[in-house]
Design a protein around this motif. Sequence first.
Motif, PDB file in Angstrom:
ATOM      1  N   UNK A  52       0.843  -1.198   0.000  1.00 49.47           N
ATOM      2  CA  UNK A  52       0.000   0.000   0.000  1.00 49.47           C
ATOM      3  C   UNK A  52       0.872   1.240   0.000  1.00 49.47           C
ATOM      4  N   UNK A  53       1.175   1.744  -1.185  1.00 49.02           N
ATOM      5  CA  UNK A  53       2.014   2.925  -1.320  1.00 49.02           C
ATOM      6  C   UNK A  53       1.213   4.220  -1.406  1.00 49.02           C
ATOM      7  N   UNK A  54      -0.090   4.100  -1.464  1.00 56.18           N
ATOM      8  CA  UNK A  54      -0.923   5.285  -1.526  1.00 56.18           C
ATOM      9  C   UNK A  54      -1.139   5.782  -2.951  1.00 56.18           C
ATOM     10  N   UNK A  55      -2.118   6.652  -3.139  1.00 58.63           N
ATOM     11  CA  UNK A  55      -2.524   7.079  -4.489  1.00 58.63           C
ATOM     12  C   UNK A  55      -1.511   7.976  -5.194  1.00 58.63           C
ATOM     13  N   UNK A  56      -0.573   8.563  -4.469  1.00 62.27           N
ATOM     14  CA  UNK A  56       0.374   9.491  -5.106  1.00 62.27           C
ATOM     15  C   UNK A  56       1.573   8.772  -5.727  1.00 62.27           C
ATOM     16  N   UNK A  57       1.725   7.498  -5.425  1.00 61.32           N
ATOM     17  CA  UNK A  57       2.881   6.747  -5.949  1.00 61.32           C
ATOM     18  C   UNK A  57       2.486   6.124  -7.284  1.00 61.32           C
ATOM     19  N   UNK A  58       3.046   6.664  -8.340  1.00 65.47           N
ATOM     20  CA  UNK A  58       2.737   6.227  -9.699  1.00 65.47           C
ATOM     21  C   UNK A  58       3.872   5.383 -10.259  1.00 65.47           C
ATOM     22  N   UNK A  59       3.633   4.811 -11.421  1.00 65.64           N
ATOM     23  CA  UNK A  59       4.664   4.039 -12.117  1.00 65.64           C
ATOM     24  C   UNK A  59       5.904   4.908 -12.344  1.00 65.64           C
ATOM     25  N   UNK A  60       5.718   6.126 -12.804  1.00 71.03           N
ATOM     26  CA  UNK A  60       6.854   7.017 -13.082  1.00 71.03           C
ATOM     27  C   UNK A  60       7.610   7.376 -11.806  1.00 71.03           C
ATOM     28  N   UNK A  61       6.875   7.567 -10.718  1.00 69.71           N
ATOM     29  CA  UNK A  61       7.542   7.891  -9.454  1.00 69.71           C
ATOM     30  C   UNK A  61       8.409   6.727  -8.994  1.00 69.71           C
ATOM     31  N   UNK A  62       7.926   5.514  -9.149  1.00 71.51           N
ATOM     32  CA  UNK A  62       8.713   4.341  -8.757  1.00 71.51           C
ATOM     33  C   UNK A  62       9.941   4.182  -9.643  1.00 71.51           C
ATOM     34  N   UNK A  63       9.782   4.432 -10.932  1.00 75.69           N
ATOM     35  CA  UNK A  63      10.943   4.348 -11.828  1.00 75.69           C
ATOM     36  C   UNK A  63      11.970   5.426 -11.470  1.00 75.69           C
ATOM     37  N   UNK A  64      11.496   6.624 -11.176  1.00 78.90           N
ATOM     38  CA  UNK A  64      12.404   7.706 -10.785  1.00 78.90           C
ATOM     39  C   UNK A  64      13.135   7.359  -9.493  1.00 78.90           C
ATOM     40  N   UNK A  65      12.416   6.733  -8.566  1.00 71.90           N
ATOM     41  CA  UNK A  65      13.032   6.351  -7.290  1.00 71.90           C
ATOM     42  C   UNK A  65      14.159   5.338  -7.506  1.00 71.90           C
ATOM     43  N   UNK A  66      13.932   4.347  -8.351  1.00 77.83           N
ATOM     44  CA  UNK A  66      14.901   3.265  -8.531  1.00 77.83           C
ATOM     45  C   UNK A  66      16.014   3.578  -9.532  1.00 77.83           C
ATOM     46  N   UNK A  67      15.787   4.535 -10.432  1.00 80.50           N
ATOM     47  CA  UNK A  67      16.662   4.667 -11.606  1.00 80.50           C
ATOM     48  C   UNK A  67      18.133   4.911 -11.265  1.00 80.50           C
ATOM     49  N   UNK A  68      18.416   5.956 -10.485  1.00 80.89           N
ATOM     50  CA  UNK A  68      19.823   6.286 -10.245  1.00 80.89           C
ATOM     51  C   UNK A  68      20.528   5.181  -9.464  1.00 80.89           C
ATOM     52  N   UNK A  69      19.828   4.589  -8.507  1.00 83.52           N
ATOM     53  CA  UNK A  69      20.440   3.486  -7.755  1.00 83.52           C
ATOM     54  C   UNK A  69      20.767   2.326  -8.686  1.00 83.52           C
TER      55      UNK A  69
END
Length: 332
Positions: free
Chosen positions: A152-169
């Motif tokens: 349950x990540x909530x309604x503000x967590x989108x596919x793009x937000x998750x990709x942005x979170x993981x990308x640099x790492x």
Amino acid sequence: MGREKGNAKEKVLVLEELIEKAGGCAVVDGGFATQLEKHGASINDPLWGALCLIKAPHLITKVHLEYLEAGADVLVTSSYQATIPGFLSRGLSIEEAESLLKTSVRIATEARDRFWASVKRKPEHNYNRALVAASIGSYGAYLADGSEYSGNYGPTVTLEKLKDFHRRRLQLLVEARPDLLAFETIPNKLEAQACVELLDEENVEIPSWICFSSVDGENAPSGESFEECLDIINKSSKVFAVGINCAPPHFVLSLIQRFKQLTAKAIVVYPNSGETWDGIAKRWLPSKCFDDDKFELFATKWRDAGAKLIGGCCRTTPSTVRAISKILKERS
């Protein structure tokens, strides 16, 4: 980011050869934070085991060597909860944060090379040259609120937000040149999709696995069916294996059988001891536990059901991995 396709095929071949050398099922290491605490690390912190990348990297080396000695064929790095936002929140610079992510791979690789150099000359040894898997924990692991077990990540967590979170790492870990990438405790279909799309967008040529957690033994923590989740992963040529980690061990056999029906990819399982993590209180709650003898008993059942990589997650130890390694090598 990507390298030539021939190199990607070679990396997959190295993993397949390791599985074959291990008798058809390679052994993944076990719980990391448990061992760090045993050696005196204080990790009651949002960074969890990744705190030792800052404060006690020698303890990370020590734990890696303990798992290699126990018979692990795959070392998972200490980067599960290591994220750039997490390090920045501790006052580190972006440069320091990025360096620490790469350091997690370097520490594991150096431990592997040191151990292999010490045993390969001994004709009687029963070890394989281990592979290093760079751990990429879920978004929920960064939040440190237990949401990797709810999805349950909530309604503000989108596919793009998750990709942005993981990308640099992901970029940094790939630059550090591990043998494998391990996406761990993925709790929902959206994050699985983010991982798959990122691997394509970044043209990653390192074999990956994606592991889900499960709280009911039937579905992803979000309640979405594994059929939905694996349908996304099955379309990816970048993902070598799929599986389950940090779920209770008594769920694993039926989940392997289910996954065998849903995918042709290799299956990896490394459950926890059976204790339950309270993400709010930040402690383990006692429940139906597997001791080393039970892990030994069930490891062969999991292997016979189709698992190609087997290990342990939270609260398992080098003695657990030793038991798994011993029985799998005896009965291969």
